[in-house]
Each structure stands twice: as structure tokens, then as C-alpha cells.
Design an enzyme around this catalytic site. Sequence first.
Site, mmCIF file in Angstrom:
data_model
loop_
_atom_site.group_PDB
_atom_site.id
_atom_site.type_symbol
_atom_site.label_atom_id
_atom_site.label_comp_id
_atom_site.label_asym_id
_atom_site.label_seq_id
_atom_site.Cartn_x
_atom_site.Cartn_y
_atom_site.Cartn_z
ATOM 1 C CB THR A 58 64.660 52.252 9.562
ATOM 2 O OG1 THR A 58 65.986 52.787 9.592
ATOM 3 C CG2 THR A 58 64.457 51.465 8.288
ATOM 4 C CD GLU A 59 67.750 58.433 9.480
ATOM 5 O OE1 GLU A 59 67.194 59.258 10.215
ATOM 6 O OE2 GLU A 59 68.987 58.374 9.339
ATOM 7 C CG ASN A 60 67.754 53.210 6.275
ATOM 8 O OD1 ASN A 60 67.203 53.282 7.361
ATOM 9 N ND2 ASN A 60 68.347 52.120 5.868
ATOM 10 N N GLY A 61 64.132 54.282 4.689
ATOM 11 C CA GLY A 61 63.155 53.830 3.725
ATOM 12 C C GLY A 61 62.507 52.495 3.968
ATOM 13 C CB SER A 110 61.671 57.731 4.400
ATOM 14 O OG SER A 110 61.957 57.315 5.711
#
Lengths: 230, 228
Positions: free
Chosen positions: B62-65, B104
Amino acid sequence: MRVLDADAAVADVADGATVLIGGFGTAGMPFTLIDALVRHGARDLTVVSNNAGNGSTGLAALLAAGQVRRMICSFPRQVDSYVFDDLYRAGKVELEVVPQGNLAERMRAAGAGIGAFFTPTGYGTVLAEGKETREIDGRAYVLEYPLRGDVALIAARRADTAGNLVFHKTARNFGPVMATAATTTIAEVDDVVDAGGIDPEAVVTPGIFVDRVVAVGAEQRIAAREGASA
Amino acid sequence: MTTVESQLRTVEHADRGPLSRDEMAQAIARDIEPGSYVNLGIGQPTLVADHLDGDSGIVLHTENGMLGMGPVARGDAIDPDLVNAGKAPVTELPGSSYFHHADSFAMMRGGHLDVCVLGAFQVSQRGDLANWHTGAPDAIPAVGGAMDLAVGAKRVFVMMTLFAKDGSSKLVESLTYPVTGLACVSRVYTEHAVFDVGADGVVVRETHGTTVDALRERLPVQVRRLED
């Protein structure tokens, strides 16, 4: 690194400053520091944050107070971004939309002393209009410049007295990158432990990047997120 | 199970209806190699997670890490500090990891993600993607990670309805919506058919509730069969 209360920590934020504010939605948003910045009243701020506020607390409260002249973010429009939406439609706040990875990398570049970088992200889109491009090994890239802050406001799980930080799950997000990219980095944390209280192997943000720490406590942090202290 | 990768001829399923959203998600899940690192975009693509085999070794990014994202969190498992790209509370799986945003997006841009699945307003026959902005003058622009994902993952799959509400095809000769990324989409999953797109144009891999000939009547692009 100094441990201060929230109001003292933001007392020298100047009008017109560029303020990097951590968080992805409300995860990792430094609610207590933002509340202090609202009380402080600095105006004409340029705010760099992934979103443009949720509900009426945190960044949304700073926007509602009329302190933000310009937002630089990747995703302003959300189901609960009504404060920003109304200000934007009324022409009261400027908006620069930056692809999320470029936003992170521009701050990383600022913190790492990189003069500019070529990225494939955004090539051929309206967000790259007017920007220098180059083909490197058959691939098209766009030139992007660093994004520096005068101040970074971030939230972390814990600090030690050397300023080392550890974070909590996906609340980490932009915090470590913003910490490197600002002249003054201020972190709100649940608690501050003595030097040595954080395993050096587990440190995420080394203390060199952290100037001021505000010990908020988990309970107050949650209350600030819910808007109870506003 | 026969993977679509080894498929040599276009398969026409004209005897049953179009795919449901869940069947589209299932078709995408079937085409993701075991052990892949995968990013599922906000909205419909998140349904793909429900159809991934737990033993496949597929790791969700997930892009938020986070890598190793688990299912949506419910009840006491909800932690406001553990969310997905759509800001919904999620869970962590054994072997998961957290990292900051620059790392990320380095995973995307650096070509470390094997597959991402995105929604779309339009896809062009050469694989150009439009999915971030309608271009409407009163819309507040918001790009998020869409442009980074489009150019970053090794393979970009699109999951979308084939036709817009006004009946126009979303598979187009060239985009009329604002570009997200150029020549980045490799495969398009719709309720009526699965297409490969790219430099060689549009190839129909399979149809559902229709035939290649019937699609040719409705699409503004030239399409070929796999065996052509």
C-alpha cells in the site's frame, strides 16, 4: 534537540513560512502541533501535506482559520475535505497538485542535498507542462526540483532525549522524509525516553534531523485527533 | 488450472452473461503470478484481494508505507494509524513491514512492484491511461499516487466497465480525458472482455456474453484475436 511544550515549539513560525505537515489522511497528522499553530496565528503559510485536511480538526482547522495561502499536496479532494473544498472554490486558497511520489521525492531531495532529479512520473501529463524533459536510455523523464520547508510538523510514536524517533505503523508515512527537508523539524510524540531507551538498530529518524520534541501522550494525541481539545 | 499466460487462442464465452465485478476480480487474481508484489488501487481493484489464494505468497503493497497488508480491520482490530491507500483501517500479516513515503514510491518507480491494478476512465489502444481527472472545469484536481503507479509497476492491469454510462467505449483510439501515464497499461479487464493493449494494438484474450465480432461492432478501435 529540545523538549518543549507545543506552544513554545511553534512560537517562531513566521508569517509566509513553508510548513511541511506529516500525515496521510489523519494517520500521522500532528494534531497537537497544528492546534498550537492555530493559536500562534502565523499567516500566509504555504503548507505541504499529502491531503488538504479531513473533517474540521488538524490541517482542516488551520485552513478554516484562514492561515494558509497555498496548499501543495497530492490529493486534496476527499469525502470529508469540505473545509478545503469551500476555500478553494471561493478562491481563498491556492493549490499545487503534485503526484504523491514526486511530493515525497522532492522533499527527500531537499533533505539529501540533491539539486534536482529526473523522474518518469507525470511525463506527458498536464502536471509536467512547461517542465524540462529528457530521454535517458530510451525512457522519458521530467525534471523536478527539491521542496524545502522552513518548518516540519510531524507525529511519531516515541523520541529519546537524543531526538531519535520511532513511528507507529502507517502513521510513519511522510514523517521521516519531512524531518530531513525542513530548517526546523518539530515532532510530537507519545512519550520521551532517556537516551539509550530506543534500540539504535530500531531508530527510524536519527536525532540529527529533529530539532524540537513535544511530548503529547497517547491520550491527548487521540483527543486532539477527535477534536476534543479544539 | 490453465493460466491465461499460456493461452494461444481467444476464448469466446458467448453462452453466458458478462462478468460480475467479483468475477472480474477473480479473473485478475488468476492472472497474478504466485510470489508477486502487488498494489491494488482504490475502489474496485481492492476486490481482487478477496480472490487471492492465501498460499500464493502474493504480498500486497500500500502506497502509504506498508508491505504485507492484510484484510480490512473490524471491531477491536481497528487502529487509526494502520490504514490503506483509501484510508480504510486494515490489518498486518506475518512478515509485513512499514516504511516511509520516499521508500514506498521508490518501490513503484524503481520497478520493484510486479503488478498494480487500477481503475480507469479511459485506456487507449497503445496503453495510455486516464484515471485521475475528468477534466471538468469545476472539479478539484487530485492525483494521489496514480501517476507514480502507472509508470512504476512492471505490469499495469486496468479493471473497468467497457462502456461509460452514455454508452461510449472506454477503450479508445486516443485519450480524450487528461493523461495519467503514457503506454503504461498492459491488460484491461472488463465485464465483456479481457484485452491486451500496447504497441501492437488491441488483442482480445477472452469474451464474456459476447463475441469478438459483436465487440467489433461497438468498439472504436481495431481488435485482433490471439491467433491472428
